[in-house]
Scaffold this active site. Structure first.
Site, mmCIF file in Angstrom:
data_model
loop_
_atom_site.group_PDB
_atom_site.id
_atom_site.type_symbol
_atom_site.label_atom_id
_atom_site.label_comp_id
_atom_site.label_asym_id
_atom_site.label_seq_id
_atom_site.Cartn_x
_atom_site.Cartn_y
_atom_site.Cartn_z
ATOM 1 N N GLU A 83 -0.013 -1.454 5.703
ATOM 2 C CA GLU A 83 1.005 -0.868 6.693
ATOM 3 C C GLU A 83 1.011 0.733 6.959
ATOM 4 O O GLU A 83 1.221 0.933 7.936
ATOM 5 C CB GLU A 83 2.420 -0.967 6.008
ATOM 6 C CG GLU A 83 3.681 -0.987 6.906
ATOM 7 C CD GLU A 83 4.276 0.507 7.051
ATOM 8 O OE1 GLU A 83 4.939 0.610 8.095
ATOM 9 O OE2 GLU A 83 3.773 1.323 6.160
ATOM 10 N N ASP A 121 1.043 -1.191 0.141
ATOM 11 C CA ASP A 121 -0.115 0.088 0.008
ATOM 12 C C ASP A 121 0.880 1.192 0.002
ATOM 13 O O ASP A 121 2.164 1.053 0.262
ATOM 14 C CB ASP A 121 -0.905 -0.073 1.305
ATOM 15 C CG ASP A 121 -0.217 0.063 2.636
ATOM 16 O OD1 ASP A 121 0.673 -0.958 2.629
ATOM 17 O OD2 ASP A 121 -0.728 0.756 3.457
HETATM 18 ZN ZN LIG Z 1 6.938 2.429 3.955
#
Ligand SMILES: [Zn+2]
Length: 384
Positions: A145, A83
């Site tokens: 993340e 992401d």
């Molecule tokens: Zn990163």
């Protein structure tokens, strides 16, 4: 899923940048990541990897990828997040979803943080004799993340042994990091009773109570700084930041409610849950007899601190390869989750952290060749 030989490096980079995979705690921005995971899965399948696309339980459109080749207990894991953060509309000179080469830079959302890492890994290993590995090579691409860490947490929940050594290719300018702080964010809410300001006995003042809370937090912060210190970090002590406060409405009303938001950064060896517990206890004591209702809730449950030992073989090997000593940083990564799965983990990848999360994010093209060489050396050392 159909398998596909990976295209050339430029084409991989173009396709990865052109595939949006923004994750955000704000649903207006949050995007699925299954498309980019499937793209990586096809290419790695084409190289002979066993590929698992693992949907994140309870989150539609979100998935992790585990691609594995070779067998054995040890081996190397190359890991990253699929992401990106959202982008600032109107503040980019170039289209964030079109890989744009200008001068010696490649622009695009995720070029540094951290889609290029996957393309460089595939480019590095496609020239290697993967049929002759003596230990497994595993590529991991996670979801979320940049928002909730749901991908990393789903990996931990599976409790699958993935390898002995791991490299997370976050943008570190190809220097290695073996340590970072833990981060959590908490809200502290006090509720009293409003009333006319002319007589304090008419109410219970939440702002008066918050004054006690803030004094207690500052005293605790000083105590923590006296008891915990790690000279690897630029800021050597744990920190607590008083970041936001809201309460009350009018000067002539007793303030009935007040909320404070804080950020806590722990050193390796300190547990965020222990810090939360200690804080709760201290504040409850400080507020005794005030008549205020006191609640704490986590705004960000947190990423733990990470530490890989200085004498770990992967730390020493990466130090020898790069000529840099391992460093410590104050931002969080998925490292502690991989550590929890038994991997000795370092953070090291192309691109610079100061370009991450910025308009006109770019990858310096001079990082490409050294990255490929570094990845090949690591695979040679740990998988052959
Ligand atoms: Zn990163």
């Amino acid at each position: 899923m159909h398998s596909m030989n990976p295209p050339n490096l430029t084409s991989m980079l173009q396709q990865l940048i052109a595939t949006p995979s923004i994750s955000s705690v704000n649903s207006r921005w949050d995007h699925e990541n299954t498309t980019i995971i499937n793209l990586l899965a096809q290419w790695l399948d084409g190289l002979g990897f066993n590929v698992d696309v693992l949907p994140i339980p309870g989150l539609s459109g979100k998935a992790n990828l585990i691609a594995r080749i070779g067998s054995g207990e040890d081996g190397l894991v190359l890991s990253g997040h699929s992401d990106t953060v959202p982008y600032d509309e109107g503040r980019w000179r170039y289209d964030p979803f079109v890989l744009t080469e200008v001068g010696d830079r490649l622009y695009g959302l995720g070029t540094a943080d951290m889609k290029s890492f996957f393309a460089l890994v595939i480019e590095a290993i496609k020239a290697m004799p993967l049929g002759r590995l003596t230990q497994p090579l595993t590529i991991i691409a996670t979801a979320d993340e940049e928002s909730s860490m749901s991908g990393a947490r789903a990996l931990v929940a599976r409790q699958q042994r993935l390898g002995r050594y791991a490299v997370i290719g976050e943008p570190t300018g190809l220097r290695l990091i073996r340590m970072h702080k833990g981060i959590a964010m908490e809200a502290i809410q006090l509720t009293g009773r409003s009333g006319h300001s002319s007589d304090p006995a008419h109410g219970i003042n939440a702002l008066d109570g918050m004054y006690r809370v803030m004094s207690e937090i500052i005293a605790w912060r000083e105590e923590l700084a006296r008891c915990h210190r790690n000279a690897m970090f630029k800021v050597e002590t744990p920190t607590i930041n008083l970041g936001h406060i809201q309460g009350g409405d009018n000067p002539n009303r007793i303030c009935a409610q007040c909320e404070l938001h804080i950020d806590m950064r722990s050193l390796p060896g300190m547990q965020l849950d222990d810090m939360r517990g200690a804080l709760k206890k201290r504040l409850a004591t400080a507020l005794q007899g005030s008549g205020l209702q006191f609640k704490m809730r986590s705004l960000f449950h947190g990423t733990p601190a990470m530490e890989t030992a200085a004498d770990s073989i992967i730390v020493q090997y990466a130090e020898a390869l790069t000529g840099f000593n391992a460093e410590a940083v104050c931002y969080g990564t998925e490292g502690p989750y991989l550590t929890e799965l038994g991997m000795e983990t370092i953070i090291m990848g192309p691109g610079e952290i100061k370009q991450a999360h910025q308009p006109d994010e770019y990858l310096e093209m001079s990082h490409i060749k050294p990255s490929i060489q570094l990845i090949q050396s690591l695979v040679h050392r740990f998988c052959y």
